[in-house]
Design a protein around this motif. Sequence first.
Motif, PDB file in Angstrom:
ATOM      1  N   GLY A  25      -5.954  -1.832  16.742  1.00  0.00           N
ATOM      2  CA  GLY A  25      -5.606  -3.357  16.994  1.00  0.00           C
ATOM      3  C   GLY A  25      -5.600  -4.178  15.985  1.00  0.00           C
ATOM      4  N   GLY A  26      -4.914  -5.164  16.030  1.00  0.00           N
ATOM      5  CA  GLY A  26      -4.863  -6.233  14.829  1.00  0.00           C
ATOM      6  C   GLY A  26      -3.754  -6.039  13.951  1.00  0.00           C
ATOM      7  N   ILE A  27      -3.250  -5.060  14.018  1.00  0.00           N
ATOM      8  CA  ILE A  27      -1.905  -4.504  12.945  1.00  0.00           C
ATOM      9  C   ILE A  27      -0.719  -4.060  13.741  1.00  0.00           C
ATOM     10  CG2 ILE A  27      -0.995  -3.146  11.062  1.00  0.00           C
ATOM     11  CD1 ILE A  27      -3.776  -3.057   9.888  1.00  0.00           C
ATOM     12  N   GLU A  28       0.410  -4.646  13.972  1.00  0.00           N
ATOM     13  CA  GLU A  28       1.648  -4.257  14.617  1.00  0.00           C
ATOM     14  C   GLU A  28       2.236  -3.270  13.605  1.00  0.00           C
ATOM     15  OE1 GLU A  28       2.347  -5.080  17.523  1.00  0.00           O
ATOM     16  OE2 GLU A  28       1.517  -7.208  17.897  1.00  0.00           O
ATOM     17  N   TYR A  29       2.949  -2.437  14.098  1.00  0.00           N
ATOM     18  CA  TYR A  29       3.709  -1.599  13.279  1.00  0.00           C
ATOM     19  C   TYR A  29       5.234  -1.303  13.568  1.00  0.00           C
ATOM     20  CZ  TYR A  29       4.509   2.942  10.730  1.00  0.00           C
ATOM     21  OH  TYR A  29       4.982   3.838   9.802  1.00  0.00           O
ATOM     22  N   ALA A  30       5.941  -1.876  12.385  1.00  0.00           N
ATOM     23  CA  ALA A  30       7.550  -1.942  12.506  1.00  0.00           C
ATOM     24  C   ALA A  30       8.251  -0.858  12.265  1.00  0.00           C
ATOM     25  CB  ALA A  30       8.017  -2.978  11.644  1.00  0.00           C
ATOM     26  N   GLU A  31       9.588  -0.927  12.678  1.00  0.00           N
ATOM     27  CA  GLU A  31      10.622   0.370  12.334  1.00  0.00           C
ATOM     28  C   GLU A  31      10.890   0.310  10.914  1.00  0.00           C
ATOM     29  OE1 GLU A  31      11.980   2.738  14.355  1.00  0.00           O
ATOM     30  OE2 GLU A  31      10.749   2.243  15.843  1.00  0.00           O
ATOM     31  N   PRO A  32      11.329   1.585  10.395  1.00  0.00           N
ATOM     32  CA  PRO A  32      11.907   1.489   8.907  1.00  0.00           C
ATOM     33  C   PRO A  32      13.167   0.837   8.719  1.00  0.00           C
ATOM     34  CG  PRO A  32      11.212   3.778   9.960  1.00  0.00           C
ATOM     35  CD  PRO A  32      11.210   2.862  11.043  1.00  0.00           C
ATOM     36  N   CYS A  44       0.842  -1.164  -0.119  1.00  0.00           N
ATOM     37  CA  CYS A  44      -0.090   0.141   0.007  1.00  0.00           C
ATOM     38  C   CYS A  44       0.969   1.171  -0.011  1.00  0.00           C
ATOM     39  CB  CYS A  44      -0.947  -0.109   1.177  1.00  0.00           C
ATOM     40  SG  CYS A  44      -0.275   0.071   2.863  1.00  0.00           S
ATOM     41  N   TYR A  45       0.219   2.562  -0.330  1.00  0.00           N
ATOM     42  CA  TYR A  45       1.204   3.699  -0.594  1.00  0.00           C
ATOM     43  C   TYR A  45       0.572   4.774   0.074  1.00  0.00           C
ATOM     44  CZ  TYR A  45       2.717   0.253  -3.943  1.00  0.00           C
ATOM     45  OH  TYR A  45       3.164  -0.889  -4.729  1.00  0.00           O
ATOM     46  N   LEU A  46       1.215   5.994   0.474  1.00  0.00           N
ATOM     47  CA  LEU A  46       0.304   7.210   1.033  1.00  0.00           C
ATOM     48  C   LEU A  46      -0.090   7.928  -0.136  1.00  0.00           C
ATOM     49  CD1 LEU A  46       3.083   8.317   3.286  1.00  0.00           C
ATOM     50  CD2 LEU A  46       1.063   7.801   3.857  1.00  0.00           C
ATOM     51  N   LEU A  47       0.555   7.854  -1.527  1.00  0.00           N
ATOM     52  CA  LEU A  47       0.010   8.834  -2.447  1.00  0.00           C
ATOM     53  C   LEU A  47      -0.674   8.089  -3.670  1.00  0.00           C
ATOM     54  CD1 LEU A  47       3.022  11.208  -2.389  1.00  0.00           C
ATOM     55  CD2 LEU A  47       0.937  11.469  -1.101  1.00  0.00           C
ATOM     56  N   GLN A  48      -0.647   6.874  -3.713  1.00  0.00           N
ATOM     57  CA  GLN A  48      -1.472   6.250  -4.775  1.00  0.00           C
ATOM     58  C   GLN A  48      -2.254   5.072  -4.212  1.00  0.00           C
ATOM     59  OE1 GLN A  48       1.815   5.511  -7.316  1.00  0.00           O
ATOM     60  NE2 GLN A  48       2.051   3.369  -6.708  1.00  0.00           N
ATOM     61  N   ASN A  49      -3.139   4.441  -4.935  1.00  0.00           N
ATOM     62  CA  ASN A  49      -3.966   2.993  -4.784  1.00  0.00           C
ATOM     63  C   ASN A  49      -2.891   1.952  -4.895  1.00  0.00           C
ATOM     64  OD1 ASN A  49      -6.154   4.449  -3.957  1.00  0.00           O
ATOM     65  ND2 ASN A  49      -6.864   4.534  -6.003  1.00  0.00           N
ATOM     66  N   PRO A  50      -2.980   0.854  -4.054  1.00  0.00           N
ATOM     67  CA  PRO A  50      -4.054   0.786  -2.999  1.00  0.00           C
ATOM     68  C   PRO A  50      -3.406   1.708  -1.819  1.00  0.00           C
ATOM     69  CG  PRO A  50      -2.460  -1.274  -3.100  1.00  0.00           C
ATOM     70  CD  PRO A  50      -2.378  -0.476  -4.310  1.00  0.00           C
ATOM     71  N   ALA A  51      -4.354   2.572  -1.329  1.00  0.00           N
ATOM     72  CA  ALA A  51      -4.222   3.467  -0.347  1.00  0.00           C
ATOM     73  C   ALA A  51      -3.838   2.962   1.156  1.00  0.00           C
ATOM     74  CB  ALA A  51      -5.197   4.465  -0.203  1.00  0.00           C
ATOM     75  N   VAL A  52      -2.998   3.533   1.908  1.00  0.00           N
ATOM     76  CA  VAL A  52      -2.829   3.047   3.153  1.00  0.00           C
ATOM     77  C   VAL A  52      -3.975   2.826   3.996  1.00  0.00           C
ATOM     78  CG1 VAL A  52      -1.709   3.437   5.591  1.00  0.00           C
ATOM     79  CG2 VAL A  52      -0.289   4.129   3.324  1.00  0.00           C
ATOM     80  N   GLU A  53      -5.062   3.820   4.007  1.00  0.00           N
ATOM     81  CA  GLU A  53      -6.114   3.873   4.865  1.00  0.00           C
ATOM     82  C   GLU A  53      -7.223   2.459   4.535  1.00  0.00           C
ATOM     83  OE1 GLU A  53      -7.146   7.355   1.839  1.00  0.00           O
ATOM     84  OE2 GLU A  53      -5.272   6.573   3.048  1.00  0.00           O
ATOM     85  N   ARG A 102       1.394  10.082   9.887  1.00  0.00           N
ATOM     86  CA  ARG A 102       0.621   9.990   8.731  1.00  0.00           C
ATOM     87  C   ARG A 102       0.171   8.239   8.631  1.00  0.00           C
ATOM     88  NH1 ARG A 102       2.003  12.402   3.327  1.00  0.00           N
ATOM     89  NH2 ARG A 102       0.019  11.256   2.656  1.00  0.00           N
ATOM     90  N   VAL A 103       1.123   7.396   8.543  1.00  0.00           N
ATOM     91  CA  VAL A 103       0.987   5.899   8.388  1.00  0.00           C
ATOM     92  C   VAL A 103       0.102   5.378   9.715  1.00  0.00           C
ATOM     93  CG1 VAL A 103       1.899   3.806   8.007  1.00  0.00           C
ATOM     94  CG2 VAL A 103       3.020   5.836   6.647  1.00  0.00           C
ATOM     95  N   PRO A 104       0.694   5.487  10.861  1.00  0.00           N
ATOM     96  CA  PRO A 104      -0.160   5.096  11.967  1.00  0.00           C
ATOM     97  C   PRO A 104      -1.530   5.618  12.056  1.00  0.00           C
ATOM     98  CG  PRO A 104       2.188   5.747  12.744  1.00  0.00           C
ATOM     99  CD  PRO A 104       1.834   6.320  11.164  1.00  0.00           C
ATOM    100  N   THR A 105      -1.761   6.840  11.613  1.00  0.00           N
ATOM    101  CA  THR A 105      -3.159   7.303  11.759  1.00  0.00           C
ATOM    102  C   THR A 105      -4.263   6.689  10.741  1.00  0.00           C
ATOM    103  OG1 THR A 105      -2.625   9.617  12.468  1.00  0.00           O
ATOM    104  CG2 THR A 105      -4.628   9.486  11.177  1.00  0.00           C
ATOM    105  N   GLU A 106      -3.257   6.598   9.316  1.00  0.00           N
ATOM    106  CA  GLU A 106      -4.410   5.799   8.240  1.00  0.00           C
ATOM    107  C   GLU A 106      -4.436   4.484   8.274  1.00  0.00           C
ATOM    108  OE1 GLU A 106      -2.896   7.417   4.347  1.00  0.00           O
ATOM    109  OE2 GLU A 106      -2.814   9.431   5.321  1.00  0.00           O
ATOM    110  N   LEU A 107      -3.367   3.766   9.061  1.00  0.00           N
ATOM    111  CA  LEU A 107      -3.514   2.462   9.328  1.00  0.00           C
ATOM    112  C   LEU A 107      -4.536   2.106  10.734  1.00  0.00           C
ATOM    113  CD1 LEU A 107       0.022   0.907   9.234  1.00  0.00           C
ATOM    114  CD2 LEU A 107      -1.836   0.489   7.676  1.00  0.00           C
ATOM    115  N   GLU A 108      -4.906   3.164  11.222  1.00  0.00           N
ATOM    116  CA  GLU A 108      -5.887   3.082  12.416  1.00  0.00           C
ATOM    117  C   GLU A 108      -5.228   2.016  13.463  1.00  0.00           C
ATOM    118  OE1 GLU A 108      -9.397   2.101   9.691  1.00  0.00           O
ATOM    119  OE2 GLU A 108     -10.283   3.994  11.050  1.00  0.00           O
TER     120      GLU A 108
END
Length: 262
Positions: free
Chosen positions: A203-210, A157-166, A193-199
């Motif tokens: 829960g249900g999604i872990e978020y890793a480091e770059p 997924c991507y910030l600026l194109q589909n499939p979008a992060v949200e 931006r990414v944590p917000t759009e992933l909601e």
Amino acid sequence: MTTESILLVGRAARNGEEVLRAHVDRLRRRSVVDAVEVATYDREPVRELRAQFERVAADTVYAVPMCAAHTHETTDRVPRALSYLPGDVRYCEPIGGSPAVTEVLAARGTELAPADADVSLVLVGFGSSSKPHHRRTADYHAERLRERTDYGAVLTCYLLQNPAVECVRYGVSTDRAVAVPLFLARSEATEERVPTELELDRGGIEYAEPLGAHPRITDAVQAEVERRRALAVGDVEQSASVEAQRTETRRPLATDGDGRRR
């Protein structure tokens, strides 16, 4: 005696300089070239990089864009700034396309969630509909991860194109997922931006480091420099390379306010 230098060029992200310095220190210890330098910019590559570039002293400079994939800046503005470097400048490809990055993405994911059939891995890229570089890079690593890991699914997924992060949360078919940002360093995008759009709060999604300062990223830099060195053995190969053409055709113009005669 001919001297060689590696120049890591990156954005001044939140921990960007710290990450770049880690790779610089590692490359220096390996004695790959005579010198390893770093240069960063925030908004205006030509204006901000000029003074940093003019301080580099080497007969041959391997300039490596420290990002996942090419952007407008690395295909246009950074090459303009490279005209302020002395000697023979060899512009490398971004490190994100290296096979070593696949290993780092897998490592970042498994730090938070095991690679098994009940877990999905999500790669989050920058992306732009006008510049397909990030999509190609993300698709490349996604395919390799599908072949080399046991995740139930690997999505992009991507910030600026589909499939979008949200929207990616609704495409995950497993109860658990881990999202890995395909970015080198932390930034406003990766931390807000990414944590917000992933909601993530749902829960249900872990978020890793770059990708960060992982040693395999240093390996990717070294491999790209060695590739460019091999291409430059013959003048024909060097003049025909995409990177060399970018460097030669993106000189600063007088209308930029930073142009000068070479």
